[in-house]
Design an enzyme around this catalytic site. Structure first.
Site, PDB file in Angstrom:
ATOM      1  N   LYS A  77       0.860  -1.186   0.000  1.00  0.00           N
ATOM      2  CA  LYS A  77       0.000   0.000   0.000  1.00  0.00           C
ATOM      3  C   LYS A  77       0.894   1.232   0.000  1.00  0.00           C
ATOM      4  O   LYS A  77       1.928   1.251   0.691  1.00  0.00           O
ATOM      5  CB  LYS A  77      -0.885  -0.040   1.254  1.00  0.00           C
ATOM      6  CG  LYS A  77      -1.931   1.063   1.336  1.00  0.00           C
ATOM      7  CD  LYS A  77      -2.757   0.921   2.624  1.00  0.00           C
ATOM      8  CE  LYS A  77      -3.897   1.934   2.687  1.00  0.00           C
ATOM      9  NZ  LYS A  77      -4.716   1.780   3.915  1.00  0.00           N
ATOM     10  N   SER A 152      -9.727   1.636   3.002  1.00  0.00           N
ATOM     11  CA  SER A 152      -8.874   2.467   2.174  1.00  0.00           C
ATOM     12  C   SER A 152      -7.820   1.680   1.411  1.00  0.00           C
ATOM     13  O   SER A 152      -7.238   2.205   0.464  1.00  0.00           O
ATOM     14  CB  SER A 152      -8.162   3.486   3.062  1.00  0.00           C
ATOM     15  OG  SER A 152      -7.261   2.841   3.944  1.00  0.00           O
ATOM     16  N   SER A 176      -9.966  -0.828   7.119  1.00  0.00           N
ATOM     17  CA  SER A 176      -9.370  -0.595   5.796  1.00  0.00           C
ATOM     18  C   SER A 176      -8.664  -1.796   5.180  1.00  0.00           C
ATOM     19  O   SER A 176      -8.259  -1.740   4.026  1.00  0.00           O
ATOM     20  CB  SER A 176      -8.387   0.579   5.861  1.00  0.00           C
ATOM     21  OG  SER A 176      -9.093   1.784   5.897  1.00  0.00           O
TER      22      SER A 176
END
Lengths: 495, 93, 477
Positions: A77, A152, A176
């Site tokens: 990420k 997210s 997330s």
């Protein structure tokens, strides 16, 4: 070559020279090149670095390297700082930010020989549940590209679901990792708060943020986790909890749990909505495996969302003050004064959701409101944690849906922040309590995946993963891939 | 609930908002705070606030210099520097 | 009707650790800009603070030295405001739960009884960087080397009533932190900086007046001057029918005035809350006990001991104990010389004058304490006269050497042989009949002339007491 193997399968293939890490990496890079324009899972693809790292891993493997991760390509990420590679956090503010240092989690994976494919898309500063808040554009759900992948960590979930990476790192503040794992039909673990160092992970809400893993199975997660977890002297909130099991995971395959008491929170199970069928069938699978299901109560979970938005907003509002256009990041053109520099740089650099959360947090901390909002939220946080601790006096694990519904359509919730926040209703309580929690595929609805959430006591990742592994022995939901006859899959299957 | 003074919050947070943004954000914040006010229904008297999910204490670091400082690298991405200093518009004290 | 001023000081003490309070970067003063600021100090995305144990130990040490309660549980908060020298947009400080609670300090103002000044609290926090305003047209340069240097903020009660008291308190605090070796005390480098809260009220008025805060005063003299100015300014304002505005002011030493800092006038809402990147400090009793066991003799105790045991005057004892290096030097001289009063006189007189002239600190003295002690020993045992000793001190200062060796090689021993002195006396008396006549006619002052002549003839080595005695006898004949 077949890149759709388990991590154990890939590691065996590498060790037996069925293929090299360079071949594996190149094959994945080719798929990324082909699919990313449509999926937008990656913000940055580090093809050159990946191939270099793969070549180094091949050399290490030839020299007898024993790490199960050596030569395994992973996606990170874009919230983890990676020295020499830009780290955007999904924001215009950091569009050109090249971190001069490495996050502990990714540095440890690199030390274990993992290959970095690139940096995945995400909601700006990890604030969002749909990945629509990225400066670098929305991410498609590989099951249906009109739908969101969740957020997210949407890019990482999408990459794993679409077969662009065998595993990926995400972060979870209020869901997330778990929510995008559920929406994309992959397995995702948020470890116990403090299990994985936060050093080098761009902060959203410090008392909640925790790094974790997406993969295609619990066993694959157990392969990655021990190489990134563990005490880090650079993070004051990193736990010194010792766990021999974690070390053992690096050499032994994950076991399976066959017994134990699993709690069903009555606050969730009285109205499961569209998740009803898949949750009930998951319960039957668990019972058949030898688990005992009992009702538990989490009396304060209804207050979890407001509590979370106050605490996360407050922490975020000040964590994001460092983005001021002075030392790094976006600076506006021709600032006329210091105030002008601050205000325009921040207003241009941050998107709407980030500004909304900063303002919410600023409000909650401001004079006259602190006690009513921030302190109140911290007290409710205590009550929610006590609910869980009381429940865990009676049960080994708690299960719940991961999300209230299947992935929603892009654009459906963008104008309604409160409705968007409700998406995290099942994931936020474990975050507030700092508990390890994971989502595993447990069925589909209208051809789209749904997740079963497992929540354990602090540091009970072993129990979570072994229970999930047991479930994944009995079912094949985790083996379904997007694009494979989606409607027909609804009836599900137990193997 | 009283009207939230968005401009004041924006000043504290150093954000520049247009009139339109102020009204949109104002409505959003009103809705968010109505949602948040569900908390007030819960009795929290005699409850200790929880700041950290693990009840741990601060670890103390030995007083040693462990960092190497690469100023030029750190300043490569800086918006404006001169002679090793970061530059901002003149600050009046 | 007369006025009374009410003063409280907030003193920022830079703790003398090797590394920063929350990072492993060095704390050296005067380095090239931004070469002491690591990624943590710069507040880069993703960095985290970890607390320096030594900073905690120093804070506890200070707390114990002022007799304060050490809080076993304390918390770091974020103080939120934007400023270019504050990289994270918040300062990590302690707001509601500081590490050191209420204590007190004894302050000596000349001509007054020693006074107990209350200390409300002392808390740990991180220092900010520096702004450089003049180097670039229209721009300010930011140097973050100082960012993250540990500070102990010591907050006094509003117990001080005069500028002199405030300066004495600051001086006493300076003395204490140097005794404790928790701060280098270098005011010119900003190692101690003082904010003064000043208000005035009519004598007898129970209400406090509106206060002004004078920021960042960094010398004892300026503390006194700035507060004196501010008190006068406020009284003048009130007497002419005006009111004092609550504001933040800066002291301009060149003009000797305080003026309002417009940049600080914005009403600030600092939004303090516990820093979620740090956990609460929990101190074990064993940690506190270990620090207590390590406490040195404190200046107040030392002063009392000098008066009681060494029989020094209050003035001398205060003078010698102000600076721990002076006290240490004095004690080493005394240990060798065996005579406290003599040691005090020489340290405060000859040595201090020479150091001042050469602009040296006592630690840099070319004459080591042991050497000075030996010299004084030779005065005490009568080997050399005080006058010869002064010359010998100059020699030692200039070129070093061993006291007894120089005495022997230069023949500086005092002449105590009565016969030898008698011969010189007789010679001088015979050679100066006019002066003898004057003396005999009652001009006693002429006696000094004879002493001088004899000392000159003996090259200063004749024992003065014997010279006196023999001269009196010779002149009375």
């Amino acid at each position: 070559m077949d890149t759709d193997l388990s991590l154990a399968g890939l590691a065996t293939g590498l060790r037996e020279r069925s293929f090299s890490s360079v071949e594996l990496t190149a094959a994945l890079l080719a798929q990324i090149a082909e699919r990313n324009p449509q999926l937008n899972a990656f913000i940055t693809v580090t093809a050159d670095e990946a191939l270099q790292q793969a070549a180094a891993a091949d050399a290490a493997l030839a020299g007898g390297a024993s790490s199960a991760l050596c030569g395994i390509p992973l996606a990170y990420k874009d919230i983890f700082c990676t020295r020499g590679v830009r780290t955007t956090c999904g924001s215009r503010m950091l569009e050109e930010f090249i971190a001069p240092y490495d996050a502990t989690a990714t540095a440890r994976l690199a030390a274990a020989g993992a290959v970095m494919l690139g940096k995945t898309n995400m909601d700006e500063f990890a604030m969002g549940s749909s990945n629509e808040n990225s400066h670098f554009g929305a991410v498609a759900n590989p099951w249906d590209d009109t739908r969101v992948p969740g957020g997210s960590s949407g890019g990482s979930a999408c990459a794993v679901a679409a077969g662009l990476a065998p595993a990926a790192l995400g972060t979870d503040t209020g869901g997330s990792i778990r929510q995008p794992a559920a929406f994309c039909g992959v397995s995702g673990l948020k470890p116990t708060y403090g299990r994985v160092s936060r050093y080098g992970m761009v902060a959203f809400a410090s008392s909640l943020d925790q790094a974790g893993v997406f993969a295609r199975s619990a066993a694959d997660i157990a392969t990655v986790l021990p190489h990134m977890a563990g005490f880090d002297p650079l993070d004051s909130t990193s736990s010194e909890h010792e766990d021999p099991w974690l070390d053992a995971c690096t050499t032994q395959p994950l076991g399976t749990a066959r017994s134990g008491r699993i709690g069903l929170p009555k606050q969730y199970f009285r109205d499961l909505g569209v998740t009803e069928a898949s949750l009930q069938s998951a319960c039957r699978v668990l019972e058949a495996s030898g688990f005992e299901l009992v009702d538990v109560s989490l009396p304060h979970v209804d207050a979890a969302i407001p509590c979370y938005y106050i605490i996360a907003g407050a922490e975020a509002s000040t964590n994001l003050s460092r983005y001021d256009g002075v030392r790094f990041g976006h600076r506006c053109d021709n600032p006329q004064s210091l105030e002008d520099l601050y205000r325009r740089s921040r207003s241009e650099g941050f998107g709407a959701e980030v500004k909304r959360r900063i303002l919410t947090g600023t409000y909650a901390l401001s004079v006259g409101y602190y006690d009513a909002y921030y302190l109140k939220a911290q007290k409710i946080r205590r009550l929610i944690q006590q609910d869980f601790l009381a429940a865990f006096a009676d049960v080994d694990l708690i299960i719940a849906p991961t999300t209230p519904d299947i992935a929603f359509k892009r654009g459906d919730l963008v104008d309604d922040p409160v409705a968007m926040y409700q998406q995290d209703i099942y994931t936020i309580p474990a975050s507030l309590a700092g508990l390890p929690a994971m989502s595993i595929p447990c069925g589909t609805h209208r051809g789209l995946p749904l997740g079963l959430q497992l929540i354990g006591p602090h540091f009970a990742e072993k129990r979570l993963l072994e229970t999930a592994a047991s479930f994944q022995q009995q079912t094949d939901w985790h083996q379904q891939r997007p694009g494979q006859n989606p409607q027909a899959a609804d009836s599900g299957s137990e193997t | 609930m009283a009207d939230i003074d968005i401009q004041h919050l924006a000043n504290l947070a150093q954000l520049e908002l247009s009139q339109q943004e102020i009204s949109v954000v104002g409505e959003d914040l009103q809705r968010i705070m109505i949602m948040v006010d569900q908390m007030q229904a819960i009795d929290t008297s005699n409850v200790e606030p929880l700041a950290h999910p693990l009840d741990a204490r601060q670890r103390l670091r030995p007083d040693q210099i462990t960092e190497t400082i690469e100023r030029d690298l750190y300043q490569q991405g800086a918006p404006a520097t001169a002679d090793g200093l970061y530059l901002v518009p003149r600050v009046v004290e | 009707m007369s006025w009374e001023s009410v003063i409280g000081l907030e003193v920022h003490v830079q703790l003398a650790t090797n590394s920063k309070i929350f990072s492993g970067a060095p704390t050296a003063f005067g380095a090239e800009p931004n070469t002491q600021a690591c990624v943590v100090d710069l507040g880069l995305p993703g960095v985290l603070p970890v607390l320096n144990e030594e900073a905690v130990r120093m804070a506890v040490k200070f707390g114990l030295a002022i007799g304060a309660e050490i809080h076993p549980y304390s918390v770091f908060d974020r103080k939120n405001y934007f400023y270019p020298d504050l990289p994270k947009g918040y300062q990590i400080s302690q707001f509601e739960q500081p590490i050191v609670g209420r204590g007190s300090l004894t302050v000596h103002v000349e001509g007054c009884e020693p006074q107990q000044v209350g200390i409300t609290r002392a808390h740990l926090e991180e220092d900010a960087g520096k702004s450089i305003h003049d180097a670039y047209a229209g721009l300010t340069g930011i140097d973050l080397n100082r960012t993250g240097t540990p500070l102990l903020e010591v907050v006094s009660e509003p117990d001080l009533r005069t500028a002199a008291e405030a300066a004495a308190y600051f001086r006493q605090l300076h003395s204490l932190v140097r005794y404790l070796k928790i701060c280098d005390g270098n005011l010119a480098e900003g190692s101690m900086r003082c904010d003064a809260n000043v208000s005035v009220r009519r004598v007898g008025d129970p209400e406090l007046g509106v206060r002004a805060e004078i920021k960042n005063i960094n010398s004892f003299r300026f503390v006194e001057m700035a507060i004196t100015y501010e008190i006068e300014r406020q009284i003048e304002l009130l007497e002419s029918g005006g009111t004092v505005a609550r504001d933040t002011r800066l002291y301009d030493a060149e003009r000797n005035e305080t003026r309002s800092m417009r940049s600080k006038e914005l009403s600030n809402d600092y939004r303090y809350f516990p820093d979620p990147d740090l956990l609460p400090i929990e101190l074990d009793q064993s940690f506190i006990d270990a620090v207590a066991a390590d406490l040195p003799e404190l200046p107040e105790a030392k002063l009392k001991r000098y008066v009681a045991q060494l029989e020094l005057s209050d003035y001398d004892a205060a003078w010698l104990t102000q600076d721990p290096e002076v006290a240490e030097f004095f004690e080493a001289v005394f240990a060798q010389a065996g005579n406290a009063k003599l040691a005090a006189n020489w340290v405060m007189g000859e040595l201090s004058a020479a150091l001042n002239k050469a602009e040296l600190s006592i630690a840099e003295s070319p004459v080591p304490a042991a050497t000075l002690g030996e010299l004084l020993q030779r005065i005490a045992d009568g080997t050399v006269s005080g006058k010869i000793a002064k010359g010998l001190f100059d020699t030692l200062w200039q070129s070093g050497g061993d006291v007894d060796t120089i005495i022997a090689s230069e023949g500086l021993q005092q002449v105590t042989d009565s016969g030898e002195i008698q011969a010189m006396v007789d010679e001088i008396v015979a050679a100066n009949p006019d002066q003898v006549a004057q003396f005999l006619s009652g001009k006693d002052k002429v006696f000094g002339f004879f002493v001088g002549q004899v000392m000159k003839a003996s090259k200063g080595k004749a024992n003065p007491a014997q010279v006196n005695e023999l001269l009196r006898a010779a002149l009375k004949k």
